[in-house]
Design a protein around this motif. Sequence first.
Motif, PDB file in Angstrom:
ATOM      1  N   ASP A   1     -54.802  84.691  80.756  1.00 59.36           N
ATOM      2  CA  ASP A   1     -56.083  84.506  81.137  1.00 59.36           C
ATOM      3  C   ASP A   1     -56.173  85.267  82.404  1.00 59.36           C
ATOM      4  OD1 ASP A   1     -58.210  83.328  82.770  1.00 59.36           O
ATOM      5  OD2 ASP A   1     -57.538  81.524  82.948  1.00 59.36           O
ATOM      6  N   PRO A   2     -57.477  85.949  82.573  1.00 58.03           N
ATOM      7  CA  PRO A   2     -57.679  87.083  83.433  1.00 58.03           C
ATOM      8  C   PRO A   2     -57.406  86.338  84.633  1.00 58.03           C
ATOM      9  CG  PRO A   2     -59.279  87.576  81.750  1.00 58.03           C
ATOM     10  CD  PRO A   2     -58.354  85.998  81.446  1.00 58.03           C
ATOM     11  N   PHE A   3     -57.738  85.217  85.172  1.00 61.15           N
ATOM     12  CA  PHE A   3     -57.622  84.441  86.398  1.00 61.15           C
ATOM     13  C   PHE A   3     -56.262  84.574  86.721  1.00 61.15           C
ATOM     14  CE2 PHE A   3     -61.679  81.495  86.473  1.00 61.15           C
ATOM     15  CZ  PHE A   3     -62.543  82.633  86.668  1.00 61.15           C
ATOM     16  N   VAL A   4     -55.289  84.132  86.000  1.00 58.04           N
ATOM     17  CA  VAL A   4     -53.743  84.292  86.005  1.00 58.04           C
ATOM     18  C   VAL A   4     -53.340  85.333  86.237  1.00 58.04           C
ATOM     19  CG1 VAL A   4     -51.562  83.759  84.990  1.00 58.04           C
ATOM     20  CG2 VAL A   4     -53.338  82.033  84.778  1.00 58.04           C
ATOM     21  N   ARG A   5     -53.764  86.551  85.374  1.00 57.25           N
ATOM     22  CA  ARG A   5     -53.146  87.849  85.620  1.00 57.25           C
ATOM     23  C   ARG A   5     -53.894  88.391  86.808  1.00 57.25           C
ATOM     24  NH1 ARG A   5     -55.265  90.568  80.336  1.00 57.25           N
ATOM     25  NH2 ARG A   5     -57.116  90.057  81.592  1.00 57.25           N
ATOM     26  N   LEU A   6     -54.894  88.106  87.490  1.00 59.03           N
ATOM     27  CA  LEU A   6     -55.344  88.658  88.753  1.00 59.03           C
ATOM     28  C   LEU A   6     -55.083  87.794  89.765  1.00 59.03           C
ATOM     29  CD1 LEU A   6     -58.882  89.432  87.532  1.00 59.03           C
ATOM     30  CD2 LEU A   6     -57.097  91.157  88.076  1.00 59.03           C
ATOM     31  N   GLY A   7     -54.005  86.859  89.721  1.00 64.29           N
ATOM     32  CA  GLY A   7     -53.514  85.990  90.609  1.00 64.29           C
ATOM     33  C   GLY A   7     -54.410  85.046  91.615  1.00 64.29           C
ATOM     34  N   LEU A   8     -55.601  84.610  90.745  1.00 62.25           N
ATOM     35  CA  LEU A   8     -56.707  83.808  91.186  1.00 62.25           C
ATOM     36  C   LEU A   8     -56.559  82.215  90.986  1.00 62.25           C
ATOM     37  CD1 LEU A   8     -59.661  86.050  90.177  1.00 62.25           C
ATOM     38  CD2 LEU A   8     -58.382  86.323  92.214  1.00 62.25           C
ATOM     39  N   THR A   9     -55.599  81.867  90.217  1.00 57.64           N
ATOM     40  CA  THR A   9     -55.569  80.490  89.762  1.00 57.64           C
ATOM     41  C   THR A   9     -54.178  80.379  89.291  1.00 57.64           C
ATOM     42  OG1 THR A   9     -56.657  78.638  88.709  1.00 57.64           O
ATOM     43  CG2 THR A   9     -56.182  80.582  87.437  1.00 57.64           C
ATOM     44  N   ARG A  10     -53.837  78.694  89.572  1.00 56.82           N
ATOM     45  CA  ARG A  10     -52.621  78.385  88.745  1.00 56.82           C
ATOM     46  C   ARG A  10     -52.808  76.977  87.778  1.00 56.82           C
ATOM     47  NH1 ARG A  10     -52.524  75.974  93.812  1.00 56.82           N
ATOM     48  NH2 ARG A  10     -52.285  73.661  93.700  1.00 56.82           N
ATOM     49  N   TYR A  11     -52.200  76.966  86.632  1.00 59.05           N
ATOM     50  CA  TYR A  11     -52.538  76.108  85.849  1.00 59.05           C
ATOM     51  C   TYR A  11     -51.570  74.980  85.897  1.00 59.05           C
ATOM     52  CZ  TYR A  11     -55.775  78.360  82.766  1.00 59.05           C
ATOM     53  OH  TYR A  11     -56.971  79.288  82.258  1.00 59.05           O
ATOM     54  N   ARG A  12     -51.944  73.771  85.564  1.00 57.02           N
ATOM     55  CA  ARG A  12     -51.192  72.752  85.239  1.00 57.02           C
ATOM     56  C   ARG A  12     -51.153  72.219  83.892  1.00 57.02           C
ATOM     57  NH1 ARG A  12     -52.039  66.462  87.492  1.00 57.02           N
ATOM     58  NH2 ARG A  12     -50.012  65.528  86.530  1.00 57.02           N
ATOM     59  N   VAL A  13     -50.538  72.207  83.040  1.00 61.96           N
ATOM     60  CA  VAL A  13     -50.387  72.029  81.732  1.00 61.96           C
ATOM     61  C   VAL A  13     -49.874  70.725  81.371  1.00 61.96           C
ATOM     62  CG1 VAL A  13     -49.746  72.580  79.354  1.00 61.96           C
ATOM     63  CG2 VAL A  13     -50.243  74.327  81.074  1.00 61.96           C
ATOM     64  N   THR A  14     -50.651  69.606  80.899  1.00 56.10           N
ATOM     65  CA  THR A  14     -50.414  68.293  80.453  1.00 56.10           C
ATOM     66  C   THR A  14     -50.663  68.203  79.127  1.00 56.10           C
ATOM     67  OG1 THR A  14     -51.239  67.619  82.551  1.00 56.10           O
ATOM     68  CG2 THR A  14     -50.773  65.859  80.848  1.00 56.10           C
ATOM     69  N   GLU A  15     -49.411  67.865  78.502  1.00 56.17           N
ATOM     70  CA  GLU A  15     -49.528  67.701  77.016  1.00 56.17           C
ATOM     71  C   GLU A  15     -49.884  65.856  76.614  1.00 56.17           C
ATOM     72  OE1 GLU A  15     -46.826  68.338  72.667  1.00 56.17           O
ATOM     73  OE2 GLU A  15     -46.368  68.924  74.513  1.00 56.17           O
ATOM     74  N   PHE A  16     -50.561  65.635  75.498  1.00 57.19           N
ATOM     75  CA  PHE A  16     -50.708  64.140  75.282  1.00 57.19           C
ATOM     76  C   PHE A  16     -51.051  64.079  73.885  1.00 57.19           C
ATOM     77  CE2 PHE A  16     -55.089  65.509  75.822  1.00 57.19           C
ATOM     78  CZ  PHE A  16     -55.857  64.591  75.050  1.00 57.19           C
TER      79      PHE A  16
END
Length: 99
Positions: free
Chosen positions: A66-81
């Motif tokens: 994600d460009p947001f991640v590559r640019l250091g603008l966001t972090r993700y929380r991944v939840t599997e269900f």
Amino acid sequence: MFILELTYTAELERIDEALAQHVRWLESHYAAGTFLASGRKVPRDGGVILAVGQDRAEIEALVATDPFVRLGLTRYRVTEFLATVTAPALEAYRQQLAA
């Protein structure tokens, strides 16, 4: 199925500057059938994506692009269900519990 929760780590001005890149990234994954729904959180401090994938490692690798991640603008929380109950429109994504 996965819930991808984005939390912005940068000012909204920087988010808005990169938004077109992020939207193109989203569109490519909708076209590939990986993303089912997405949108901004309210209040606007991030977003949420509903995604399908083979496993968590695949989804985490995708998130890293994600460009947001590559640019250091966001972090993700991944939840599997396991989506064992769905609306009729999502029946194709209904999952079964392991025996």
